[in-house]
Design an enzyme around this catalytic site. Structure first.
Site, PDB file in Angstrom:
ATOM      1  NE  ARG A   1      -6.114  37.177 -20.152  1.00  0.00           N
ATOM      2  CZ  ARG A   1      -6.316  35.965 -19.672  1.00  0.00           C
ATOM      3  NH1 ARG A   1      -5.670  34.937 -20.211  1.00  0.00           N
ATOM      4  NH2 ARG A   1      -7.150  35.762 -18.674  1.00  0.00           N
TER       5      ARG A   1
ATOM      6  CB  SER B   1      -0.033  42.278 -12.646  1.00  0.00           C
ATOM      7  OG  SER B   1       0.554  41.607 -11.545  1.00  0.00           O
TER       8      SER B   1
ATOM      9  CE1 TYR C   1       1.686  38.806  -5.605  1.00  0.00           C
ATOM     10  CE2 TYR C   1       1.624  37.876  -7.810  1.00  0.00           C
ATOM     11  CZ  TYR C   1       1.992  37.779  -6.485  1.00  0.00           C
ATOM     12  OH  TYR C   1       2.679  36.683  -6.042  1.00  0.00           O
ATOM     13  CG  HIS C   2       3.131  39.259 -11.401  1.00  0.00           C
ATOM     14  ND1 HIS C   2       1.871  39.275 -11.962  1.00  0.00           N
ATOM     15  CD2 HIS C   2       3.403  37.958 -11.122  1.00  0.00           C
ATOM     16  CE1 HIS C   2       1.420  38.031 -12.029  1.00  0.00           C
ATOM     17  NE2 HIS C   2       2.325  37.213 -11.532  1.00  0.00           N
TER      18      HIS C   2
ATOM     19  CE  LYS D   1       5.041  38.173  -3.267  1.00  0.00           C
ATOM     20  NZ  LYS D   1       5.414  37.941  -1.848  1.00  0.00           N
TER      21      LYS D   1
ATOM     22  CB  THR E   1       5.859  35.602  -8.432  1.00  0.00           C
ATOM     23  OG1 THR E   1       5.223  35.125  -9.624  1.00  0.00           O
ATOM     24  CG2 THR E   1       6.173  37.073  -8.623  1.00  0.00           C
TER      25      THR E   1
ATOM     26  CB  VAL F   1      -5.025  29.307 -15.985  1.00  0.00           C
ATOM     27  CG1 VAL F   1      -3.669  28.623 -15.845  1.00  0.00           C
ATOM     28  CG2 VAL F   1      -5.711  28.878 -17.267  1.00  0.00           C
TER      29      VAL F   1
ATOM     30  CE1 TYR G   1     -11.155  34.271 -23.003  1.00  0.00           C
ATOM     31  CE2 TYR G   1      -9.430  35.039 -21.532  1.00  0.00           C
ATOM     32  CZ  TYR G   1     -10.768  34.896 -21.833  1.00  0.00           C
ATOM     33  OH  TYR G   1     -11.719  35.370 -20.966  1.00  0.00           O
TER      34      TYR G   1
END
Length: 395
Positions: free
Chosen positions: A334, A182, A184-185, A188, A147, A241, A258
């Site tokens: 955020r 994250s 998840y990231h 990778k 990613t 998104v 946002y």
């Protein structure tokens, strides 16, 4: 020759396996454990596009494209015994590894899901890499979709490969540091390091394909028959998104941006994603570019797009489908730079796919052509657009 596509039931994996099978007479084997279907159901959502089970998809591929070299095996790559059997029986010459728990928001829900994501993603990759070594298959070309999220959001242009580090007047090129945002990231980022280690220790040819945010509903092959469609997630956890914005528009909601929304993110269409993976899978060894230390890194991205541009494009294209789409800005919850102008190099990947096939506006048009057929499904799950919905779905 045998080409193995992991994650063969997934959003990217299925159309990739299908395209490769239409381009070659060699055997193409898709592998999946159908976990993505379970994860999306767990958060109370569903694919907006109905997706058949693999026997139905394979039958459609034979009828629509005269594809007879594509088959499927169900199994879990986290289980080493399954991976050993898979490699022993099929002896792949190429592995396109797209299987993963791919959602950053899902990995952030709690510690249990963070642990699951890291174990699932990293164990599967390690099992495959070590399996190639242990079964004397180290000539197998290993292609993994990691990613662009491993880069974070630096203020300098992101290279396609390593970075330059300087200390006490000396400079050297090093692997790009893990700057993932994250759980998840970070899987990778670890995979990228393990790919490099496997190449160094086992001499496996490695292509690290750092995939951007993928958008779209169709490829040339999936258009031919509804049974060939790939999944389309639109919920907060698994919908990207652009896909969430499009689903909001179809359901009659305003597109919610946002803050300023001027920060740019890397994007690529599903068509261009699939084309690059197919080209890499079918490239002969002597035609592959030399990478850094035996690992070739590709930034699988065609352009960076701002969040507000995504929203405005969806609103503009929505007019063509009689959708009255409003763009509304809300306070950003955020902690992020709302004006970050990401720059990312992609020369190596663009050389793989040639001229870009699809622009963002065309991808959005594809999305609306598909989603407007399934408005009822989206409206039935419209509460899934918002964060914090998982707890409700588990009551």
């Amino acid at each position: 020759m045998t080409i193995l596509v992991t994650g063969g039931d997934g959003y990217v994996g299925w159309p990739t396996a299908l395209r490769i099978a239409t381009r070659t007479d060699d055997r193409v084997l898709a592998v999946d454990n159908f976990a993505r279907r379970d994860w999306v159901e767990e958060v109370g959502s569903t694919s907006a596009v109905p997706i058949g089970w693999m026997d139905e998809r394979l039958a459609a591929a034979r009828e629509a494209h005269d594809v007879h070299n594509l088959s499927f095996v169900q199994g879990d790559l986290v289980e080493k015994d399954f991976v050993d059997e898979l490699l022993t029986v099929h002896e792949p010459d190429v592995i396109v590894h797209t299987a993963a728990q791919p959602s950053a928001p899902y990995s952030q829900i709690n510690g249990e899901r963070a642990n699951y994501t890291q174990h699932n993603n990293m164990q599967a990759t390690r099992n495959l890499l070590w399996g190639l070594e242990e079964h004397d298959l180290t000539d197998t070309h290993f292609i993994e979709t990691t990613t662009t999220g491993v880069y974070g959001a630096p203020e300098f242009p992101i290279p396609e490969g390593g970075a330059v580090m300087e200390n006490q007047g000396e400079r050297d090129e090093v692997p790009f540091p893990a700057m993932a945002g994250s759980w998840y990231h970070l899987t990778k980022s670890h995979d990228a390091a393990n790919l490099r280690l496997a190449q160094s220790q086992f001499d496996i040819p490695i292509s690290d394909v750092r995939t951007a945010i993928v958008y779209g509903t169709e490829t040339d092959e999936t258009r031919a028959d509804d049974r060939l469609k790939t999944r389309f997630d639109f919920d907060y956890y698994f919908g990207t998104v652009g896909h969430r914005f499009a689903a909001q528009a179809v359901a009659g909601y305003p597109v919610t941006v946002y803050g300023k929304g001027e920060q740019r993110k890397p994007f690529i269409s599903l068509e261009d994603t699939v084309e690059g993976l197919a080209q890499l899978a079918l490239t002969e060894p002597d035609e592959r570019p030399d990478g850094d230390d035996g690992v070739t890194v590709y930034n699988q991205v065609t352009r960076a797009i701002s969040i507000v541009e995504i929203a405005e494009t969806i609103a503009d294209v929505g007019d063509e489908f009689d959708l009255d789409v409003a763009v509304e800005h809300f306070e950003n919850p955020r902690n992020e730079d709302e004006t970050h102008k990401m720059e990312i190099e992609n020369d190596r990947y663009m050389n793989v796919i040639g001229e870009q096939e699809q622009d963002f506006e065309g991808g959005v048009r594809d999305i609306f052509e598909t989603l407007t057929r399934y408005t009822e499904t989206i409206e039935a799950h419209e509460d899934r657009f918002l964060p914090g919905v998982l707890e409700d779905s588990e009551d």
